[in-house]
Design a protein around this motif. Structure first.
Motif, short mmCIF file in Angstrom:
data_model
loop_
_atom_site.label_atom_id
_atom_site.label_comp_id
_atom_site.label_asym_id
_atom_site.label_seq_id
_atom_site.Cartn_x
_atom_site.Cartn_y
_atom_site.Cartn_z
N LEU A 9 -2.23 -11.85 -4.40
CA LEU A 9 -0.94 -11.70 -5.06
C LEU A 9 -0.96 -12.36 -6.44
O LEU A 9 -1.75 -13.25 -6.65
CB LEU A 9 0.15 -12.37 -4.21
N PRO A 10 -0.06 -12.02 -7.39
CA PRO A 10 0.88 -10.91 -7.32
C PRO A 10 0.16 -9.57 -7.48
O PRO A 10 -0.79 -9.46 -8.23
CB PRO A 10 1.81 -11.16 -8.51
N LYS A 11 0.62 -8.57 -6.74
CA LYS A 11 0.00 -7.24 -6.87
C LYS A 11 1.02 -6.13 -6.67
O LYS A 11 1.99 -6.29 -5.95
CB LYS A 11 -1.15 -7.10 -5.88
N SER A 12 0.77 -5.04 -7.33
CA SER A 12 1.59 -3.85 -7.12
C SER A 12 0.68 -2.64 -7.28
O SER A 12 -0.41 -2.73 -7.85
CB SER A 12 2.74 -3.81 -8.13
N THR A 13 1.10 -1.53 -6.75
CA THR A 13 0.25 -0.34 -6.82
C THR A 13 1.09 0.90 -7.03
O THR A 13 2.32 0.83 -7.05
CB THR A 13 -0.63 -0.22 -5.56
N GLY A 14 0.43 2.03 -7.20
CA GLY A 14 1.17 3.26 -7.46
C GLY A 14 0.29 4.46 -7.24
O GLY A 14 -0.76 4.37 -6.60
N ARG A 15 0.73 5.56 -7.81
CA ARG A 15 0.01 6.81 -7.60
C ARG A 15 -1.35 6.85 -8.30
O ARG A 15 -2.13 7.77 -8.07
CB ARG A 15 0.89 7.98 -8.07
N GLU A 16 -1.62 5.87 -9.16
CA GLU A 16 -2.95 5.80 -9.77
C GLU A 16 -4.00 5.67 -8.67
O GLU A 16 -5.08 6.27 -8.73
CB GLU A 16 -3.08 4.60 -10.70
N GLY A 23 0.83 -1.21 0.00
CA GLY A 23 0.00 0.00 0.00
C GLY A 23 0.86 1.25 0.00
O GLY A 23 2.07 1.16 -0.27
N PRO A 24 0.26 2.41 0.28
CA PRO A 24 1.04 3.65 0.27
C PRO A 24 2.09 3.65 1.38
O PRO A 24 1.80 3.25 2.51
CB PRO A 24 -0.02 4.72 0.52
N GLY A 25 3.32 4.06 1.03
CA GLY A 25 4.38 4.16 2.02
C GLY A 25 4.41 5.57 2.59
O GLY A 25 3.70 5.89 3.55
#
Lengths: 385, 385
Positions: free
Chosen positions: B254-261, B206-208
Motif C-alpha cells: 500500500l498505497p495502491k490502486s488499479t484500473g483497466r490498464e 483488484g478487479p471487481g
C-alpha cells in the motif's frame, strides 16, 4: 448579491497582499506582481510592492509549444497543468526571497494560467494550464484560477478581462479616457466618465508589437525596436500599408479579439517576402505605422470625445510609436499608465491580483457590454490552502 | 483551521441540499444524487432524496474514448471539459423535473468529473474533465470540482477518496468494520473503532465486476451475471485461478490502486483465449472466485479482528459473489450498505455530495494514512454561482 458575497469575513477591513501571475500567449516569460490592495469608500486601492519577470523553464516551454501545435496524449496536458503550478510556486518563492517579503503574509494568489485554447465562438470553450489546487496546496495560500471560463459559459468571449481594472484605475470624472495596452496584440478600453450611463467598450485592435518584433528579429537579430529607432529611420511603404489595412479584422464588429492565428510569424514571413526589395527599416516603419493607425482608428470609431490615452505594455517603450499615436490624435492627451500610478510593465500581472481580490470579495469582474456575456459573474475558481 | 474555515456563514446551522455527480472510468453512465446533509453534534448526517443514472451522450462518450486512447488536439480536451459540464447541468435539471424538486433549493454541487489521466507516481498528476466554473455559472449554483489534485500535489495517490465517507457512515464504536465497494474494480476501507488511534487503511484490491462483465458480454451478450447465476452453475478452473492469483498487483504494498490498464478488456480476451476449452460458466465462476479471494485476502492482511463487511456497488447484486465473500470470512458479518442507511448503488455519487459539503464547511477530506499525502487538505476547487 448572494450568500456567498461576503465569504471572507474581515477581508475588506484591512490591506491584503495579493500576488498576480500573468503568462501571455507569447510565452516570453512569467510576470509575478505582489500587490497591496484595500477597499476604501467602495474603491479598491492597489499598490505594487514587488514585480519580477522570470524565464520559462526550457522543457516546459517546449512542451507547451507542442501542445499548442500538434495532437498530444492527454497525459502531457495533465502533466503541464500540474507542473506549471510548481513553476509558479517557485516564482513566488523567488520574489519573496529577492524582496525579503514573508510568504506567510500573502493573502491570496491570482493566476491567469497559460492559454492553450481560446475559441469562444466556434467551440464555446477556453483552456488555461496551471492548476489552482496544486499551487494552493504546495504554498498553503488560497489561489483563484481559470478566470475566463465563467464568461464563456455565459455566452461571452471570455476576453478581454482587463477593462474592469482599467475602469477602476484609469477612469476620469469628466472625460472619456482610453486605456491602451500594447503587448503582442494591442487592445483598448474606452472608459466613459465615472458616473456616466454609457457602457464600457473594449477590444483588441490588431497586432501590437508582434510584427515589429518579428521584423527586428529577422533583419537585426534583435527582439524589438529599441525606442523605435529603426522605424524612425524608415519610410512608409504605401502599397504595403494599404495591403495591411485591408485585413478583414479591422472591420470586424465588436466583441472581437485576435492573436497569433492571424498576426503571427507566418504573416511576418509573408510581408518580408512580398516586400523584399525595400530596406528593412521601411518595413519596420510600415508595420509601426499600422499599429498606430488601427489603435487610433478604433478609438475614433468607438469614442466621441475622448480625453486621455493611457498606454501600458511593452509598446510603451517604442517612443516612435508613441509619437505617431499622438500625431494621429492631436486632440487627445497621451501618457503612460505610470501617470495614474500603475507600472506599465506590471499592469497585466497586477490585473490578476486585482481580479483575485474581487473574486474573494464576492464581486463580479466581467463586463457584459465588453464580452457579450448574458450577465455579470464572479470569475475564477477558488482553491483553499 | 484557518480564516477560510468557516467561509460560509450559517452553512452548518440548517440542512443543505447537495447534488453529487459521479462518472466512473467505465463510462457506463452519469450518477446524480441529491442529498440532504446536516451537521449535528460534530457528525454529518446524509439522506438520499433522489438518485438517477443517465446515459452518456454518444458523441461525448466517443470523444472521451478518443482522448483516453490516442493523441488529440488540445481543443478536443478544452471542448469536452466545458461540454461535459453542460451534460451535468442537464442531468441536474432532469433530476429536478422528475422528482419535482425546486432547483433553487440546491445549495451546492460536487462533481468528480471524468478521469482522463491518473498517474500520481510517475508524472505526479491527475486530470478530470468537467469544468466547475461552467457548471456553476450556467445553473447559478456553487460547484466544487477537481477533488483529487490537492492530494496528489501533497505527494499522495489522490485515491481513494471514499474512506472519509466510509469512516463517517460505516464505523462502529467497538468493531473494525470493512467497507467494500465492488464496481469495475473492487476496493476496501478498513475502519478501526471510532475512537481508536489505529489509522484507517484503504486500497483497491483488484478487479471487481470488470472481468465477470466482460465474460458475460462475450459468451452471453449480457452485460453482467444476473444474481451470479452463471458463476453458481460453473466450476472453478484451478489452473486458471492459480494464474490469476499470481498477478503482481495482489502483492504490491500500500498505497495502491488499479484500473483497466491492468484488468481490462485485453486481460479478459487473454483469459478467454487461454481457457477456451472450458465451459463459459467455469470461466465466469473462476473470475468470480478471484474477486471474492482478493477482497477477503486483503481484509485478512490489513485487519486483525474485523466486525462487519459492508458492501456497496454493482457487485452487491451478485448474490453468488456475496455468498463466497461470506464463506471466505465466516467469522465476519456481511451486509449491504443499506443496513447502514446508504443506498449501495448511489454510494459513490453520495460520496461526492458529502465531499462537497465538507469542502464548503472548510473540512479536510483526504486521509494521509490512506493516500500517503504529507498532510490533510480541503479538497476541490470552489466555483461561485
Amino acid at each position: 448579491m448572494n450568500r456567498f458575497t461576503n465569504l471572507l469575513s474581515n477581508w475588506n477591513n484591512k490591506p491584503q497582499y495579493i500576488v498576480g501571475i500573468m503568462t501571455g500567449t507569447s510565452l516570453d516569460g512569467i510576470d509575478t506582481a505582489l500587490c497591496r490592495l484595500q477597499t476604501i469608500d467602495n474603491s479598491i486601492t492597489i499598490e505594487l510592492c514587488h514585480f519580477m519577470c522570470s524565464e520559462y523553464p526550457t522543457t516546459m516551454k517546449e512542451n507547451i509549444v507542442t501542445l499548442l501545435n500538434e495532437p498530444a496524449p492527454i497525459s502531457m496536458y495533465s502533466h503541464i497543468h500540474h507542473e506549471l503550478s510548481r513553476v509558479y510556486a517557485q516564482c513566488i518563492r523567488d520574489l519573496c526571497t529577492k524582496s525579503k517579503y514573508d510568504m506567510n503574509s500573502i493573502s491570496a494568489i491570482g493566476i491567469h494560467g497559460q492559454t492553450l485554447w481560446h475559441d469562444p465562438r466556434q467551440k464555446n470553450c477556453t483552456l488555461q494550464a496551471g492548476n489552482g489546487e496544486v499551487l494552493a496546496k504546495i504554498l498553503s495560500i488560497p489561489v483563484v484560477s481559470d478566470f475566463r471560463s465563467a464568461d464563456v459559459a455565459l455566452g461571452g468571449t471570455g476576453a478581454p478581462l482587463v477593462p474592469i481594472f482599467d475602469k477602476e484605475y484609469f477612469s476620469s470624472d469628466t472625460d472619456t479616457n482610453i486605456a491602451i495596452n500594447i503587448g503582442g496584440m494591442a487592445n483598448i478600453t474606452v472608459l466613459p466618465p465615472r458616473d456616466s450611463q454609457t457602457p464600457i467598450v473594449a477590444c483588441d485592435t490588431g497586432p501590437g508589437n508582434v510584427l515589429i518584433d518579428a521584423l527586428c528579429m529577422k533583419y537585426y537579430n534583435i527582439p524589438f525596436d529599441n525606442n523605435g529607432e529603426y522605424a524612425r529611420n524608415g519610410f512608409i511603404i504605401h502599397e504595403m500599408l494599404q495591403e495591411l489595412k485591408s485585413h478583414l479584422f479591422y472591420r470586424t464588429p465588436l466583441p472581437k479579439s485576435t492573436g497569433r492565428e492571424f498576426f503571427g510569424q507566418d504573416y511576418a514571413d509573408y510581408l518580408c517576402k512580398t516586400y523584399a526589395n525595400y530596406p528593412p527599416n521601411d518595413l519596420i516603419r510600415t508595420v509601426t505605422e499600422l499599429t498606430a493607425w488601427h489603435i487610433t482608428d478604433h478609438i475614433a470609431r468607438l469614442s466621441n470625445n475622448p480625453g486621455t490615452m493611457i498606454v501600458a505594455g511593452g509598446g510603451k517603450h517604442n517612443l516612435f510609436l508613441m509619437k505617431r499615436l499622438k500625431e494621429n490624435m492631436p486632440q487627445l492627451s497621451l501618457c503612460s499608465s505610470e501617470s495614474f500610478g500603475i507600472n506599465s510593465d506590471a499592469k497585466e500581472a497586477m490585473c490578476f491580483a486585482y481580479l483575485c481580490y474581487r473574486t474573494l470579495s464576492g464581486l463580479p469582474s466581467n463586463i457584459p457590454s465588453v464580452t457579450g456575456a448574458s450577465r455579470e459573474a464572479i470569475l475564477g475558481s477558488i482553491s483553499l490552502p
